[in-house]
Design a protein around this motif. Sequence first.
Motif, mmCIF file in Angstrom:
data_model
loop_
_atom_site.group_PDB
_atom_site.id
_atom_site.type_symbol
_atom_site.label_atom_id
_atom_site.label_comp_id
_atom_site.label_asym_id
_atom_site.label_seq_id
_atom_site.Cartn_x
_atom_site.Cartn_y
_atom_site.Cartn_z
ATOM 1 N N LEU A 214 0.852 -1.182 0.000
ATOM 2 C CA LEU A 214 0.000 0.000 0.000
ATOM 3 C C LEU A 214 0.892 1.239 0.000
ATOM 4 N N ASP A 215 0.484 2.257 -0.748
ATOM 5 C CA ASP A 215 1.216 3.520 -0.794
ATOM 6 C C ASP A 215 0.371 4.599 -0.118
ATOM 7 N N LEU A 216 0.930 5.232 0.901
ATOM 8 C CA LEU A 216 0.215 6.270 1.645
ATOM 9 C C LEU A 216 0.855 7.628 1.375
ATOM 10 N N TYR A 217 0.005 8.659 1.219
ATOM 11 C CA TYR A 217 0.537 10.016 1.271
ATOM 12 C C TYR A 217 -0.371 10.882 2.129
ATOM 13 N N SER A 218 0.241 11.865 2.781
ATOM 14 C CA SER A 218 -0.462 12.802 3.656
ATOM 15 C C SER A 218 -0.152 14.219 3.186
ATOM 16 N N LEU A 219 -1.211 15.007 2.901
ATOM 17 C CA LEU A 219 -1.041 16.388 2.436
ATOM 18 C C LEU A 219 -1.004 17.315 3.647
ATOM 19 N N GLU A 220 0.179 17.768 4.001
ATOM 20 C CA GLU A 220 0.357 18.581 5.204
ATOM 21 C C GLU A 220 0.596 20.032 4.810
ATOM 22 N N LEU A 221 -0.438 20.608 4.171
ATOM 23 C CA LEU A 221 -0.367 21.962 3.625
ATOM 24 C C LEU A 221 -0.423 23.000 4.739
ATOM 25 N N LYS A 222 0.336 24.073 4.562
ATOM 26 C CA LYS A 222 0.305 25.180 5.509
ATOM 27 C C LYS A 222 -0.129 26.477 4.849
ATOM 28 N N SER A 223 -0.179 26.502 3.521
ATOM 29 C CA SER A 223 -0.572 27.711 2.804
ATOM 30 C C SER A 223 -1.275 27.323 1.508
ATOM 31 N N TRP A 224 -2.217 28.153 1.049
ATOM 32 C CA TRP A 224 -3.016 27.851 -0.135
ATOM 33 C C TRP A 224 -2.166 27.725 -1.395
ATOM 34 N N TRP A 225 -1.040 28.472 -1.458
ATOM 35 C CA TRP A 225 -0.245 28.455 -2.686
ATOM 36 C C TRP A 225 0.402 27.087 -2.930
ATOM 37 N N GLN A 226 0.515 26.271 -1.863
ATOM 38 C CA GLN A 226 1.131 24.956 -2.028
ATOM 39 C C GLN A 226 0.284 24.021 -2.888
ATOM 40 N N LEU A 227 -0.967 24.385 -3.122
ATOM 41 C CA LEU A 227 -1.833 23.567 -3.977
ATOM 42 C C LEU A 227 -1.356 23.544 -5.422
ATOM 43 N N PHE A 228 -0.774 24.634 -5.909
ATOM 44 C CA PHE A 228 -0.437 24.722 -7.329
ATOM 45 C C PHE A 228 0.676 23.755 -7.734
ATOM 46 N N PRO A 229 1.801 23.689 -7.031
ATOM 47 C CA PRO A 229 2.781 22.644 -7.389
ATOM 48 C C PRO A 229 2.255 21.233 -7.142
ATOM 49 N N LEU A 230 1.339 21.105 -6.169
ATOM 50 C CA LEU A 230 0.752 19.788 -5.897
ATOM 51 C C LEU A 230 -0.066 19.315 -7.095
ATOM 52 N N LEU A 231 -0.896 20.184 -7.646
ATOM 53 C CA LEU A 231 -1.729 19.821 -8.800
ATOM 54 C C LEU A 231 -0.869 19.469 -10.016
ATOM 55 N N TRP A 232 0.300 20.075 -10.117
ATOM 56 C CA TRP A 232 1.202 19.793 -11.230
ATOM 57 C C TRP A 232 1.847 18.417 -11.080
ATOM 58 N N ARG A 233 2.128 18.031 -9.817
ATOM 59 C CA ARG A 233 2.868 16.793 -9.566
ATOM 60 C C ARG A 233 1.978 15.556 -9.466
ATOM 61 N N LEU A 234 0.729 15.716 -9.003
ATOM 62 C CA LEU A 234 -0.127 14.553 -8.732
ATOM 63 C C LEU A 234 -0.343 13.629 -9.933
ATOM 64 N N PRO A 235 -0.579 14.139 -11.140
ATOM 65 C CA PRO A 235 -0.841 13.214 -12.263
ATOM 66 C C PRO A 235 0.305 12.239 -12.529
ATOM 67 N N GLN A 236 1.554 12.641 -12.237
ATOM 68 C CA GLN A 236 2.693 11.743 -12.456
ATOM 69 C C GLN A 236 3.075 10.966 -11.196
ATOM 70 N N GLY A 237 2.373 11.237 -10.089
ATOM 71 C CA GLY A 237 2.718 10.567 -8.832
ATOM 72 C C GLY A 237 3.987 11.102 -8.206
ATOM 73 N N GLN A 238 4.370 12.338 -8.550
ATOM 74 C CA GLN A 238 5.618 12.922 -8.056
ATOM 75 C C GLN A 238 5.400 13.847 -6.866
ATOM 76 N N HIS A 239 4.231 13.773 -6.240
ATOM 77 C CA HIS A 239 3.933 14.657 -5.111
ATOM 78 C C HIS A 239 4.843 14.390 -3.918
ATOM 79 N N GLY A 240 5.418 13.193 -3.831
ATOM 80 C CA GLY A 240 6.328 12.879 -2.732
ATOM 81 C C GLY A 240 7.592 13.710 -2.751
#
Length: 303
Positions: A214-240
Motif C-alpha cells: 500500500l502507498d500512503l501520502y499525507s497532504l500537510e499543507l500550511k498555505s493555499w499556494w502549495q496547492l499549485f505545485p501539488l496539482l502539477w505533480r499529482l498526475p505523475q505521482g511525483q507529489h512525494g
Amino acid sequence: MTKRALLLVNRHSRKGQRNFAQAVDILNDLGFELIVVPIKSSEHLPQLIQKHGRKVDLVIVGGGDGTLNGVVDSLMDMNLPLGILPLGTANDLARTLNIPVNIPQACQVISEGHIKYIDLGWVNGKHFFNVASLGLSVRITEKLSKGAKRRWGILAYAFTALQVISQTRSFRAHIMINGEKIKVKTVQIAVGNGRFYGGGMAVAEDATIDDQRLDLYSLELKSWWQLFPLLWRLPQGQHGNLAWVRTLEGEHIEIRTRKKQEINTDGEIITATPAIFRVIPQSLGVFVPRNSLFQLEEKKRPK
C-alpha cells in the motif's frame, strides 16, 4: 474457457445508457451466454451476484469505479473473475489495467480470456481497488453531483475540488506503519492499492496494482499556494518530492484520529476512522489485455 457471464450495467453511469445495448450485442456475437441485469444502484450488486453467481463463470460489470467497488466483496466471496466495461467518468481501474475505453475493444479483451490476479486493498472489512482516503477527498465526494459528472466528466472533479478547498480544515491523525507511530496534521490522507485514482492522478510514481504493498501520502499543507505545485505533480505521482507531502509504504497501516473521519473507497464513502488497512496480494482475477504491463508474470492464483 466457458462463456457463461452475468452482465451488470449501471445505466446511470456517464456512458451506461448509450452503450448498454451495444455491449449486449457484441458479447452475444462473441459467444457469451449472458444473464443481463441493468442496475439502478450499486446497493443491489451484492444480492445480484449472490443470486446469479453460481450459474456463471465470470461477472462483467459496465460502469465506473464506484460500480466496480460495489461488486468486489461479492466477487471475492463467490471466487468469480471480473470483466470490465469502462462506462464511468474516471475509469481509474480500467486505466490502471490498460483496458480500452472503447466498448468493442473492451469486450474483445474479456473474450480473449487473459486473466491476471491483482492485489486488493482492505479497510475495516471492505475491499477496494484503487484508493481509500479521508479528509479533502471525502468533501469532494460529498459535493460532487452525478449530474456534474455526466455533463463535465473529469473536469467535474477539478471544479468541485476548487469549491471545497477553501472550506477544508486540517485534522490531526496518528499513523501506525512498519512498527512506527507518526503524528500528522493534514488535510488529506490517501492509501492506495492501484496506480490511478481521481481521474488519472497517480498514487505513487512507481505504484502498480500487483506490487503487494500500500502507498500512503499525507497532504500537510500550511498555505493555499502549495496547492499549485501539488496539482502539477499529482498526475505523475511525483507529489512525494514536495516537502509538505509525506509518503510512506507498507502492507499494514492503522490510522486513528481525534474526531471521526469518514473514509472514501473508490469514490464511495464506506467506513470511518479508526481504520485498519491491509493489502491482499493476488486476490482477484481480472480480464486484461495480453500486452498489459505488470510487475508480475502471468500465473495461476496462489492456493
